[in-house]
Scaffold this active site. Structure first.
Site, PDB file in Angstrom:
ATOM      1  N   LYS A 107       0.809  -1.226   0.000  1.00  0.00           N
ATOM      2  CA  LYS A 107       0.000   0.000   0.000  1.00  0.00           C
ATOM      3  C   LYS A 107       0.841   1.274   0.000  1.00  0.00           C
ATOM      4  O   LYS A 107       0.499   2.246  -0.659  1.00  0.00           O
ATOM      5  CB  LYS A 107      -0.931   0.023   1.216  1.00  0.00           C
ATOM      6  CG  LYS A 107      -2.034  -1.012   1.156  1.00  0.00           C
ATOM      7  CD  LYS A 107      -2.958  -0.891   2.350  1.00  0.00           C
ATOM      8  CE  LYS A 107      -3.889  -2.068   2.416  1.00  0.00           C
ATOM      9  NZ  LYS A 107      -4.869  -1.979   3.493  1.00  0.00           N
ATOM     10  N   ASP A 138      -9.569   2.756   2.710  1.00  0.00           N
ATOM     11  CA  ASP A 138      -9.510   2.181   4.065  1.00  0.00           C
ATOM     12  C   ASP A 138      -9.976   3.201   5.112  1.00  0.00           C
ATOM     13  O   ASP A 138     -10.687   2.836   6.063  1.00  0.00           O
ATOM     14  CB  ASP A 138      -8.076   1.751   4.420  1.00  0.00           C
ATOM     15  CG  ASP A 138      -7.698   0.398   3.834  1.00  0.00           C
ATOM     16  OD1 ASP A 138      -8.616  -0.394   3.534  1.00  0.00           O
ATOM     17  OD2 ASP A 138      -6.491   0.140   3.685  1.00  0.00           O
TER      18      ASP A 138
HETATM   19  N1  NAP Z   1     -10.673  -5.053   7.666  1.00  0.00           N
HETATM   20  C1  NAP Z   1     -10.082  -4.380   6.706  1.00  0.00           C
HETATM   21  O1  NAP Z   1     -10.703  -3.937   5.727  1.00  0.00           O
HETATM   22  C2  NAP Z   1      -8.591  -4.086   6.814  1.00  0.00           C
HETATM   23  C3  NAP Z   1      -8.043  -3.028   6.071  1.00  0.00           C
HETATM   24  C4  NAP Z   1      -6.678  -2.763   6.212  1.00  0.00           C
HETATM   25  C5  NAP Z   1      -5.887  -3.561   7.044  1.00  0.00           C
HETATM   26  N2  NAP Z   1      -6.451  -4.594   7.731  1.00  0.00           N
HETATM   27  C6  NAP Z   1      -5.640  -5.446   8.617  1.00  0.00           C
HETATM   28  O2  NAP Z   1      -4.869  -4.644   9.491  1.00  0.00           O
HETATM   29  C7  NAP Z   1      -3.656  -5.317   9.806  1.00  0.00           C
HETATM   30  C8  NAP Z   1      -2.459  -4.362   9.708  1.00  0.00           C
HETATM   31  O3  NAP Z   1      -2.297  -3.877   8.407  1.00  0.00           O
HETATM   32  P1  NAP Z   1      -1.206  -2.732   8.105  1.00  0.00           P
HETATM   33  O4  NAP Z   1      -1.393  -2.360   6.669  1.00  0.00           O
HETATM   34  O5  NAP Z   1      -1.282  -1.631   9.104  1.00  0.00           O
HETATM   35  O6  NAP Z   1       0.170  -3.516   8.320  1.00  0.00           O
HETATM   36  P2  NAP Z   1       1.632  -2.893   8.461  1.00  0.00           P
HETATM   37  O7  NAP Z   1       1.726  -1.558   7.786  1.00  0.00           O
HETATM   38  O8  NAP Z   1       2.591  -3.957   8.027  1.00  0.00           O
HETATM   39  O9  NAP Z   1       1.789  -2.653  10.043  1.00  0.00           O
HETATM   40  C9  NAP Z   1       2.126  -3.688  10.834  1.00  0.00           C
HETATM   41  C10 NAP Z   1       2.086  -3.299  12.329  1.00  0.00           C
HETATM   42  O10 NAP Z   1       2.336  -4.503  13.032  1.00  0.00           O
HETATM   43  C11 NAP Z   1       3.454  -4.338  13.887  1.00  0.00           C
HETATM   44  N3  NAP Z   1       4.192  -5.594  13.975  1.00  0.00           N
HETATM   45  C12 NAP Z   1       4.603  -6.359  12.955  1.00  0.00           C
HETATM   46  N4  NAP Z   1       5.250  -7.458  13.427  1.00  0.00           N
HETATM   47  C13 NAP Z   1       5.244  -7.353  14.789  1.00  0.00           C
HETATM   48  C14 NAP Z   1       5.737  -8.166  15.825  1.00  0.00           C
HETATM   49  N5  NAP Z   1       6.387  -9.301  15.576  1.00  0.00           N
HETATM   50  N6  NAP Z   1       5.570  -7.753  17.103  1.00  0.00           N
HETATM   51  C15 NAP Z   1       4.911  -6.587  17.372  1.00  0.00           C
HETATM   52  N7  NAP Z   1       4.396  -5.768  16.416  1.00  0.00           N
HETATM   53  C16 NAP Z   1       4.567  -6.161  15.132  1.00  0.00           C
HETATM   54  C17 NAP Z   1       4.272  -3.219  13.272  1.00  0.00           C
HETATM   55  O11 NAP Z   1       5.079  -2.639  14.302  1.00  0.00           O
HETATM   56  P3  NAP Z   1       6.501  -1.928  13.976  1.00  0.00           P
HETATM   57  O12 NAP Z   1       6.190  -0.517  13.586  1.00  0.00           O
HETATM   58  O13 NAP Z   1       7.246  -2.010  15.261  1.00  0.00           O
HETATM   59  O14 NAP Z   1       7.152  -2.713  12.870  1.00  0.00           O
HETATM   60  C18 NAP Z   1       3.150  -2.289  12.752  1.00  0.00           C
HETATM   61  O15 NAP Z   1       2.634  -1.508  13.795  1.00  0.00           O
HETATM   62  C19 NAP Z   1      -3.585  -6.537   8.908  1.00  0.00           C
HETATM   63  O16 NAP Z   1      -3.967  -7.672   9.657  1.00  0.00           O
HETATM   64  C20 NAP Z   1      -4.607  -6.238   7.824  1.00  0.00           C
HETATM   65  O17 NAP Z   1      -5.177  -7.428   7.285  1.00  0.00           O
HETATM   66  C21 NAP Z   1      -7.791  -4.868   7.637  1.00  0.00           C
END
Ligand code: NAP
Length: 301
Positions: free
Chosen positions: A66, A102
């Site tokens: 994204k 989103d």
């Molecule tokens: N329902 C819907 O329509 C919808 C829409 C969008 C997203 N989502 C869901 O939202 C979730 C997140 O998406 P995103 O785009 O925000 O992902 P992202 O940009 O990759 O963000 C990941 C987050 O997870 C943390 N993280 C990753 N590995 C970790 C670990 N081992 N321990 C602790 N924290 C960890 C990261 O922390 P750091 O900053 O420390 O790396 C960051 O805060 C996903 O599950 C996605 O499917 C759902």
């Protein structure tokens, strides 16, 4: 001619978008195919070039592309630029326009859940995570009368940096905390009827040293919970819809909902951008309920 739409991500096999978007095109009698493409980050540029050559009419973007897409489209909306992430692309006369659905999708789903639960919009919100979806959530919250936010993330510095986003200037009290710093628990204890929003995925914690969800021993009475995830862990998708995060509120009878309504709302906005038609949301919701076994996307679980 039959149009061609797609979702790109890595992984993408779990995505429900192909099912409900294809059903939406079929319900509207639009000749279109919507296909998933698993594209690792090192193949992104090549894959986007291929999509251009193939004449894709529009596509969705999911993890981890994204943020990268903001630099790959020809034009970008003000909202996607503010959030720093593109989750929907539409091709117009050969030019790619990037949008973020989103942010408004989260807001539509949260508003409807609060309305169904007869709850006012919370003035204080604690958010777990500081990735692309957390920024979309913050953009949405900045459109409502929220006066205090606390951003809790593994990497505390990433949360601090996000708090400087210009649109957050509308929220007077902003705090960032590392996950392992107990200060967010004191913030939560003092916040009046706070909303907890989870943007961390269970999968991200599989090899982590920190436990997830990080709410063990945290009193949650008087809170409201919303999880962006909708998969419910080991038992797969056929569940009541309560994720491990939402189950932490069971002891406190916490009103809660997961991300299935947001998935529908962001997808409906993407469909409308691609087709210029109102999305057949009832049909799309029916597909999501069938696929997950979840009875309601809007009332508290
Ligand atoms: N329902 C819907 O329509 C919808 C829409 C969008 C997203 N989502 C869901 O939202 C979730 C997140 O998406 P995103 O785009 O925000 O992902 P992202 O940009 O990759 O963000 C990941 C987050 O997870 C943390 N993280 C990753 N590995 C970790 C670990 N081992 N321990 C602790 N924290 C960890 C990261 O922390 P750091 O900053 O420390 O790396 C960051 O805060 C996903 O599950 C996605 O499917 C759902």
């Amino acid at each position: 001619m039959r149009q061609f739409f797609a979702i790109i991500g890595h992984p993408v096999a779990h995505s429900l978008s192909p099912r409900f978007q294809q059903a939406a095109f079929d319900a509207e009698g639009i000749e279109a195919a919507y296909l998933p493409f698993d594209i690792p980050p090192d193949r992104l540029s090549q894959s986007l070039a291929a999509l251009r050559i193939l004449g894709v009419s529009g596509f969705n973007v999911t993890l981890p592309h994204k943020e990268a897409l903001t630099g790959e489209v020809d034009r970008i909306s003000e909202r996607a630029r503010e959030i720093g992430a593109v989750n929907t692309v539409v091709s117009r006369e050969g030019e790619w326009f990037g949008e973020n659905t989103d942010g408004p999708g989260f807001l539509l789903a949260l508003d409807r859940f609060l309305e169904e639960s007869r709850l006012p919009f919370p003035s204080h919100v604690l958010i777990f995570g500081a990735g692309g979806s957390a920024r979309a959530v913050l953009w949405a919250l900045s459109r409502r009368p929220v006066s205090g936010i606390c951003l809790v993330n593994r990497t505390g510095g990433r949360g601090e940096a996000i708090l400087d986003l210009p649109f957050l200037a509308r929220i007077p009290n902003r705090k960032a905390s590392a996950l392992d710093d107990p200060s967010w628990k004191s913030w939560l204890a003092q916040a009046p009827s706070p909303l907890l929003v989870n943007t961390l995925s269970l999968r991200a914690f599989e090899k982590a040293s920190l436990l997830f969800p990080p709410l063990d021993g945290v009193p949650l009475s008087g809170t409201v919970m919303f999880d962006l995830s909708y998969a419910a862990g080991e038992s797969g998708l056929k569940t009541s819809g309560k994720t491990p995060f939402l189950r932490m509120g069971d002891r406190f009878d916490t009103p809660c909902q997961n991300g299935l309504g947001m998935l529908l709302a962001q997808g409906a906005l993407a469909f409308e951008l691609w087709t210029g038609k109102k999305a057949p949301t009832e049909r799309m919701e029916e597909i999501l309920r069938e696929a997950t076994g979840q009875k309601t996307l809007w009332k508290s679980l």
